[in-house]
Design a protein around this motif. Structure first.
Motif, PDB file in Angstrom:
ATOM      1  N   GLU A  45      36.194  46.407  40.500  1.00 13.75           N
ATOM      2  CA  GLU A  45      35.751  45.868  39.217  1.00 13.75           C
ATOM      3  C   GLU A  45      36.294  44.460  39.006  1.00 13.75           C
ATOM      4  O   GLU A  45      37.483  44.200  39.182  1.00 13.75           O
ATOM      5  CB  GLU A  45      36.171  46.798  38.087  1.00 13.75           C
ATOM      6  CG  GLU A  45      35.421  48.102  38.140  1.00 13.75           C
ATOM      7  CD  GLU A  45      35.509  48.889  36.870  1.00 13.75           C
ATOM      8  OE1 GLU A  45      35.614  48.269  35.794  1.00 13.75           O
ATOM      9  OE2 GLU A  45      35.461  50.120  36.960  1.00 13.75           O
ATOM     10  N   ILE A  46      35.373  43.564  38.647  1.00 14.16           N
ATOM     11  CA  ILE A  46      35.722  42.161  38.398  1.00 14.16           C
ATOM     12  C   ILE A  46      34.659  41.582  37.464  1.00 14.16           C
ATOM     13  O   ILE A  46      33.489  41.939  37.563  1.00 14.16           O
ATOM     14  CB  ILE A  46      35.818  41.354  39.720  1.00 14.16           C
ATOM     15  CG1 ILE A  46      36.388  39.970  39.483  1.00 14.16           C
ATOM     16  CG2 ILE A  46      34.486  41.291  40.422  1.00 14.16           C
ATOM     17  CD1 ILE A  46      36.747  39.224  40.768  1.00 14.16           C
ATOM     18  N   THR A  47      35.071  40.731  36.544  1.00 20.60           N
ATOM     19  CA  THR A  47      34.092  40.111  35.645  1.00 20.60           C
ATOM     20  C   THR A  47      33.458  38.903  36.312  1.00 20.60           C
ATOM     21  O   THR A  47      34.014  38.330  37.256  1.00 20.60           O
ATOM     22  CB  THR A  47      34.742  39.686  34.312  1.00 20.60           C
ATOM     23  OG1 THR A  47      35.742  38.712  34.595  1.00 20.60           O
ATOM     24  CG2 THR A  47      35.350  40.870  33.593  1.00 20.60           C
ATOM     25  N   VAL A  48      32.315  38.525  35.813  1.00 21.03           N
ATOM     26  CA  VAL A  48      31.577  37.405  36.399  1.00 21.03           C
ATOM     27  C   VAL A  48      32.385  36.113  36.316  1.00 21.03           C
ATOM     28  O   VAL A  48      32.399  35.312  37.249  1.00 21.03           O
ATOM     29  CB  VAL A  48      30.214  37.234  35.708  1.00 21.03           C
ATOM     30  CG1 VAL A  48      29.493  35.997  36.197  1.00 21.03           C
ATOM     31  CG2 VAL A  48      29.350  38.465  35.912  1.00 21.03           C
ATOM     32  N   SER A 101      45.675  42.391  50.259  1.00 26.28           N
ATOM     33  CA  SER A 101      45.992  43.294  51.362  1.00 26.28           C
ATOM     34  C   SER A 101      45.119  44.545  51.332  1.00 26.28           C
ATOM     35  O   SER A 101      45.014  45.249  52.326  1.00 26.28           O
ATOM     36  CB  SER A 101      47.467  43.693  51.309  1.00 26.28           C
ATOM     37  OG  SER A 101      47.741  44.337  50.084  1.00 26.28           O
ATOM     38  N   SER A 102      44.445  44.812  50.207  1.00 20.58           N
ATOM     39  CA  SER A 102      43.611  46.011  50.111  1.00 20.58           C
ATOM     40  C   SER A 102      42.209  45.738  50.659  1.00 20.58           C
ATOM     41  O   SER A 102      41.745  44.599  50.687  1.00 20.58           O
ATOM     42  CB  SER A 102      43.521  46.480  48.662  1.00 20.58           C
ATOM     43  OG  SER A 102      42.757  45.579  47.899  1.00 20.58           O
ATOM     44  N   ARG A 103      41.540  46.786  51.076  1.00 24.54           N
ATOM     45  CA  ARG A 103      40.170  46.665  51.584  1.00 24.54           C
ATOM     46  C   ARG A 103      39.234  46.169  50.477  1.00 24.54           C
ATOM     47  O   ARG A 103      38.383  45.328  50.702  1.00 24.54           O
ATOM     48  CB  ARG A 103      39.710  48.036  52.106  1.00 24.54           C
ATOM     49  CG  ARG A 103      38.350  48.051  52.700  1.00 24.54           C
ATOM     50  CD  ARG A 103      38.352  47.357  54.044  1.00 24.54           C
ATOM     51  NE  ARG A 103      37.205  46.480  54.116  1.00 24.54           N
ATOM     52  CZ  ARG A 103      37.151  45.371  54.814  1.00 24.54           C
ATOM     53  NH1 ARG A 103      38.171  44.972  55.504  1.00 24.54           N
ATOM     54  NH2 ARG A 103      36.080  44.640  54.836  1.00 24.54           N
ATOM     55  N   ALA A 104      39.405  46.693  49.268  1.00 20.64           N
ATOM     56  CA  ALA A 104      38.560  46.274  48.143  1.00 20.64           C
ATOM     57  C   ALA A 104      38.765  44.795  47.836  1.00 20.64           C
ATOM     58  O   ALA A 104      37.805  44.061  47.595  1.00 20.64           O
ATOM     59  CB  ALA A 104      38.862  47.116  46.908  1.00 20.64           C
ATOM     60  N   GLY A 105      40.002  44.343  47.846  1.00 19.53           N
ATOM     61  CA  GLY A 105      40.285  42.934  47.585  1.00 19.53           C
ATOM     62  C   GLY A 105      39.672  42.027  48.633  1.00 19.53           C
ATOM     63  O   GLY A 105      39.103  40.977  48.315  1.00 19.53           O
ATOM     64  N   LYS A 106      39.761  42.421  49.895  1.00 17.73           N
ATOM     65  CA  LYS A 106      39.159  41.620  50.973  1.00 17.73           C
ATOM     66  C   LYS A 106      37.637  41.579  50.844  1.00 17.73           C
ATOM     67  O   LYS A 106      37.015  40.538  51.059  1.00 17.73           O
ATOM     68  CB  LYS A 106      39.569  42.183  52.328  1.00 17.73           C
ATOM     69  CG  LYS A 106      41.023  41.956  52.659  1.00 17.73           C
ATOM     70  CD  LYS A 106      41.396  42.604  53.971  1.00 17.73           C
ATOM     71  CE  LYS A 106      42.884  42.428  54.236  1.00 17.73           C
ATOM     72  NZ  LYS A 106      43.322  43.108  55.453  1.00 17.73           N
ATOM     73  N   ASP A 107      37.060  42.732  50.485  1.00 18.38           N
ATOM     74  CA  ASP A 107      35.608  42.766  50.288  1.00 18.38           C
ATOM     75  C   ASP A 107      35.173  41.835  49.159  1.00 18.38           C
ATOM     76  O   ASP A 107      34.188  41.111  49.282  1.00 18.38           O
ATOM     77  CB  ASP A 107      35.146  44.191  49.973  1.00 18.38           C
ATOM     78  CG  ASP A 107      35.148  45.096  51.196  1.00 18.38           C
ATOM     79  OD1 ASP A 107      35.217  44.584  52.324  1.00 18.38           O
ATOM     80  OD2 ASP A 107      35.085  46.327  51.004  1.00 18.38           O
ATOM     81  N   LEU A 108      35.915  41.860  48.044  1.00 20.91           N
ATOM     82  CA  LEU A 108      35.575  40.992  46.915  1.00 20.91           C
ATOM     83  C   LEU A 108      35.721  39.517  47.259  1.00 20.91           C
ATOM     84  O   LEU A 108      34.884  38.694  46.878  1.00 20.91           O
ATOM     85  CB  LEU A 108      36.441  41.337  45.701  1.00 20.91           C
ATOM     86  CG  LEU A 108      36.052  42.599  44.946  1.00 20.91           C
ATOM     87  CD1 LEU A 108      37.074  42.904  43.862  1.00 20.91           C
ATOM     88  CD2 LEU A 108      34.662  42.480  44.359  1.00 20.91           C
ATOM     89  N   ILE A 109      36.777  39.170  47.982  1.00 21.94           N
ATOM     90  CA  ILE A 109      36.974  37.777  48.386  1.00 21.94           C
ATOM     91  C   ILE A 109      35.816  37.315  49.264  1.00 21.94           C
ATOM     92  O   ILE A 109      35.247  36.239  49.061  1.00 21.94           O
ATOM     93  CB  ILE A 109      38.327  37.608  49.105  1.00 21.94           C
ATOM     94  CG1 ILE A 109      39.480  37.805  48.119  1.00 21.94           C
ATOM     95  CG2 ILE A 109      38.419  36.247  49.779  1.00 21.94           C
ATOM     96  CD1 ILE A 109      40.840  37.933  48.780  1.00 21.94           C
ATOM     97  N   CYS A 116      32.015  49.477  36.623  1.00 18.71           N
ATOM     98  CA  CYS A 116      31.666  50.872  36.878  1.00 18.71           C
ATOM     99  C   CYS A 116      32.170  51.728  35.732  1.00 18.71           C
ATOM    100  O   CYS A 116      33.200  51.421  35.127  1.00 18.71           O
ATOM    101  CB  CYS A 116      32.289  51.360  38.185  1.00 18.71           C
ATOM    102  SG  CYS A 116      31.685  50.500  39.646  1.00 18.71           S
ATOM    103  N   ASP A 117      31.452  52.811  35.448  1.00 15.26           N
ATOM    104  CA  ASP A 117      31.916  53.740  34.424  1.00 15.26           C
ATOM    105  C   ASP A 117      32.579  54.955  35.087  1.00 15.26           C
ATOM    106  O   ASP A 117      32.742  54.999  36.304  1.00 15.26           O
ATOM    107  CB  ASP A 117      30.784  54.139  33.482  1.00 15.26           C
ATOM    108  CG  ASP A 117      29.652  54.865  34.185  1.00 15.26           C
ATOM    109  OD1 ASP A 117      29.838  55.312  35.335  1.00 15.26           O
ATOM    110  OD2 ASP A 117      28.568  54.990  33.583  1.00 15.26           O
ATOM    111  N   CYS A 155      27.525  52.046  38.631  1.00 16.82           N
ATOM    112  CA  CYS A 155      28.029  50.672  38.771  1.00 16.82           C
ATOM    113  C   CYS A 155      26.925  49.662  38.521  1.00 16.82           C
ATOM    114  O   CYS A 155      25.768  49.874  38.879  1.00 16.82           O
ATOM    115  CB  CYS A 155      28.616  50.466  40.161  1.00 16.82           C
ATOM    116  SG  CYS A 155      30.064  51.483  40.466  1.00 16.82           S
ATOM    117  N   THR A 156      27.312  48.562  37.896  1.00 22.10           N
ATOM    118  CA  THR A 156      26.411  47.447  37.637  1.00 22.10           C
ATOM    119  C   THR A 156      26.955  46.209  38.343  1.00 22.10           C
ATOM    120  O   THR A 156      28.094  45.812  38.118  1.00 22.10           O
ATOM    121  CB  THR A 156      26.297  47.165  36.133  1.00 22.10           C
ATOM    122  OG1 THR A 156      25.839  48.346  35.483  1.00 22.10           O
ATOM    123  CG2 THR A 156      25.335  46.022  35.861  1.00 22.10           C
ATOM    124  N   VAL A 157      26.130  45.622  39.193  1.00 21.67           N
ATOM    125  CA  VAL A 157      26.478  44.376  39.867  1.00 21.67           C
ATOM    126  C   VAL A 157      25.712  43.261  39.169  1.00 21.67           C
ATOM    127  O   VAL A 157      24.492  43.318  39.047  1.00 21.67           O
ATOM    128  CB  VAL A 157      26.110  44.424  41.368  1.00 21.67           C
ATOM    129  CG1 VAL A 157      26.388  43.094  42.031  1.00 21.67           C
ATOM    130  CG2 VAL A 157      26.851  45.548  42.065  1.00 21.67           C
TER     131      VAL A 157
END
Length: 142
Positions: free
Chosen positions: A71-74, A83-91, A110-111, A116-118
């Motif tokens: 989850e991240i705002t626009v 170091s996390s997989r989610a963080g690397k994916d977001l970057i 995501c609720d 989830c809304t992208v």
């Protein structure tokens, strides 16, 4: 007796009218071509946004236990390292948005039921919003 004279300049007026009609038609054709190019570019940007939305959603499905980490705002700034997989994916995903879309950025929410809304935003000349940005939203269940 009257002497009849020939008319002079009639052909020149006909040619001038023809050139005026032709030039007006060509200007209209050029404007039509310009609009077609703008609409084509806008459709290309929407297609790219759709591909990027699918991309991050597939990354989230691959890392389903950590969906809340995506989850991240626009308008949030993109972290530079993680170091996390989610963080690397977001970057990587936000980097793709910035590289491939003009002024591209994105957000994910995501609720509790994994709906989830992208949201992807980018700058466009003929954007309908006041800030000149086009927004694309894609909603799905992970």
């Amino acid at each position: 007796m009257k002497v009849l004279t020939k008319q002079c300049g009639v052909a020149l007026i006909e040619v001038m009218i023809t050139v005026l009609i032709l030039s007006t038609s060509l200007l209209g054709l050029a404007a039509l071509q310009n609009k077609a190019l703008q609409y084509n570019h806008s459709a290309y940007m929407r297609s790219q946004a759709n591909v990027f939305a699918y991309d991050i959603l597939e990354r989230m499905r691959a890392n389903r236990p950590n969906i809340s980490s995506y989850e991240i705002t626009v308008n949030a700034t993109t972290p530079t390292t993680s170091s996390s997989r989610a963080g690397k994916d977001l970057i990587e995903w936000r980097g793709l948005l910035a590289d491939k879309l003009p002024e591209g950025t994105g957000g994910i929410s995501c609720d509790d039921e994994n709906n989830c809304t992208v949201t992807i935003r980018w700058g466009e000349q003929d954007a309908s919003s006041a800030d000149g940005k086009t927004s694309f939203k894609y909603m799905t269940r992970i």
